[in-house]
Design a protein around this motif. Sequence first.
Motif, short mmCIF file in Angstrom:
data_model
loop_
_atom_site.label_atom_id
_atom_site.label_comp_id
_atom_site.label_asym_id
_atom_site.label_seq_id
_atom_site.Cartn_x
_atom_site.Cartn_y
_atom_site.Cartn_z
N LYS A 82 -8.96 -2.89 -2.36
CA LYS A 82 -8.96 -1.79 -1.39
C LYS A 82 -9.10 -2.39 0.00
O LYS A 82 -9.95 -3.26 0.23
N MET A 83 -8.27 -1.93 0.91
CA MET A 83 -8.23 -2.49 2.27
C MET A 83 -8.56 -1.40 3.29
O MET A 83 -7.65 -0.74 3.81
N PRO A 84 -9.83 -1.17 3.56
CA PRO A 84 -10.16 -0.17 4.58
C PRO A 84 -9.73 -0.65 5.97
O PRO A 84 -9.65 -1.86 6.21
N TYR A 85 -9.44 0.27 6.82
CA TYR A 85 -9.07 -0.11 8.19
C TYR A 85 -9.66 0.90 9.18
O TYR A 85 -9.90 2.05 8.84
N ASN A 86 -9.91 0.42 10.37
CA ASN A 86 -10.36 1.30 11.45
C ASN A 86 -9.18 1.58 12.37
O ASN A 86 -8.34 0.71 12.58
N THR A 87 -9.15 2.78 12.91
CA THR A 87 -8.07 3.11 13.83
C THR A 87 -8.63 3.40 15.23
O THR A 87 -9.76 3.86 15.38
N TYR A 88 -7.82 3.10 16.22
CA TYR A 88 -8.17 3.34 17.62
C TYR A 88 -6.98 3.99 18.30
O TYR A 88 -5.85 3.51 18.18
N THR A 89 -7.24 5.09 18.99
CA THR A 89 -6.14 5.83 19.60
C THR A 89 -5.81 5.28 20.98
O THR A 89 -6.70 5.05 21.79
N VAL A 90 -4.54 5.07 21.20
CA VAL A 90 -4.08 4.52 22.48
C VAL A 90 -3.74 5.66 23.42
O VAL A 90 -3.11 6.63 23.03
N SER A 91 -4.17 5.56 24.67
CA SER A 91 -3.86 6.59 25.66
C SER A 91 -2.38 6.53 26.02
O SER A 91 -1.83 5.46 26.22
N ALA A 92 -1.78 7.70 26.09
CA ALA A 92 -0.35 7.75 26.42
C ALA A 92 -0.16 7.98 27.91
O ALA A 92 -0.89 8.76 28.51
N PRO A 93 0.80 7.30 28.50
CA PRO A 93 1.06 7.53 29.93
C PRO A 93 1.79 8.85 30.14
O PRO A 93 2.40 9.38 29.23
N LYS A 94 1.71 9.37 31.35
CA LYS A 94 2.37 10.63 31.67
C LYS A 94 3.20 10.40 32.93
O LYS A 94 2.69 9.98 33.96
N LEU A 95 4.50 10.67 32.85
CA LEU A 95 5.37 10.40 33.99
C LEU A 95 5.81 11.65 34.73
O LEU A 95 5.75 11.71 35.94
N TRP A 96 6.23 12.66 33.99
CA TRP A 96 6.80 13.86 34.60
C TRP A 96 6.09 15.09 34.05
O TRP A 96 5.67 15.10 32.91
N PRO A 97 6.03 16.19 34.84
CA PRO A 97 5.45 17.42 34.31
C PRO A 97 6.19 17.90 33.06
O PRO A 97 5.59 18.40 32.13
N SER A 98 7.51 17.71 33.05
CA SER A 98 8.27 18.20 31.90
C SER A 98 7.98 17.41 30.64
O SER A 98 8.36 17.81 29.54
N ASN A 99 7.34 16.24 30.79
CA ASN A 99 6.97 15.48 29.60
C ASN A 99 5.99 16.24 28.74
O ASN A 99 5.82 15.94 27.57
#
Lengths: 283, 193
Positions: B60-77
């Motif tokens: 069994k291979m447990p793993y930890n996860t870390y969330t990466v912040s996403a960049p924001k370029l345009w309001p329509s994004n």
Amino acid sequence: MNCKAIALYTACALVMVFNASAQKSNSGSNHIYINAAVDYHINNWDVNNTDPEDGYGPGDGPIQDGLLRVKNNAGARLGVQYLRISKNRMLFSAGFDFKVVPQSVQLIYKASENGYAGSTYEYNKNYSFNNFAIDFKGNVGYSINIVPHKGKLDIGMGFIFDIPLNGEDNSGGEVVYANTGSSKQDLIMVEQVGWGSRKYQGNTENNFPLNFLGNVQIAYRFAPGTIFNDRGFKIGVDFSSILLGNYNNNIYINAYTANRANRFTQSFKDEMTSVSFVLGIEL
Amino acid sequence: MRKAFIILLLFILGIGCSTRSNDRKYIYMQPDIRVTNAYDIRLVNENDSVLYSNMQIEVKMPYNTYTVSAPKLWPSNAAYASHKEGRMIPMEKITNIKVIPLFDYNANYPKGKDISDSCAFIEGKSSNSKKNIISRFNTGSDDYYYTANILSSMNIVIKTSPAGKQTQQFAFVIETSNQSSYSDTTVVFTLKP
């Protein structure tokens, strides 16, 4: 930076301020102040161990020296405040400040205290960031006439919408390896850092960087002619701290011991607690 | 009319240049390995015995996860339809895995010698070579929410026979490109040919 929202807030505040300056009311008085302040940011309660070592409940584990150490820091701000005193001495104020908040956190890691008995390895790091933010403030309180026609003591409570203008993160986390004494590199920790408008993990696109702070203001106002001939002056103390919001500064350390077993988690979460010394001059 | 067209074009470009949603990084933690008897799907405890033909090493291979912040370029994004899917990305590269008998196994594999080249690595119903399973460790997922794509467990079957009835214990070692390694060992048990 959320330009549209900042522009909207600024426009509202300016309309309010200029509208107030144009009013000539018989039932109270209106004042506009330019405020400058030195903020003393208190970080004493901002570091905690969220998960103690396995097998120990919170508070009953072995005392850990801790990885993160914080210092209190001094910042500054400059802003405009509209103040209305009603006929029955109730005060209402609104305004905005631009502020600079320097923060620094130190990481001191000793392998021997983190599961690597006999190791002399140490890892030290300094995290620092200058936060720039705009605060929109509202306040309600009471004005006490201390010296008739010369001085009044204003006591108010209110809120602050704090909008961080800059930010930084480390892309979800940095992995730190170290040779703790054996021939191989051990994973000792994962560091996650988020300053200002960036979270330590997961900014979602629709989130608007905003913190909501509680605020208490105590100020003594000198009437025109007491200190300056033609304008009023005030001196005061503000206290503020976060109530809601998650765009405060965060550092999150997951420490691991030999063979990558979880050891504990330690975090710095800036509660944005500050005491300010405020000077204001009436326009 | 021309202004409206330009504004519309900018909005469409905003969507076209859409940023990716949050990614997540993952990193493997301490593995948990145990010997199982495939005949009756039973865990082999300390000093139990198991026939070679029924022996599997469950990992069994447990793993930890870390969330990466996403960049924001345009309001329509911010428009949901403009989002690209987030991904699961490994934080480090696994370069080698070892299966090491801690007692003499046979003439070719004395105690301490890596036997992984003679193993099949079974994930679900598919049997993989060592090279393929290392590649699986380093393959993330194109779907942020679908962590089942991340390799989290497998069984190891040793394809070469033991020399005879023996006391045995295995270590499973993972090595990464950062010169880091981590491992776990099975209980001591009796292996019968």
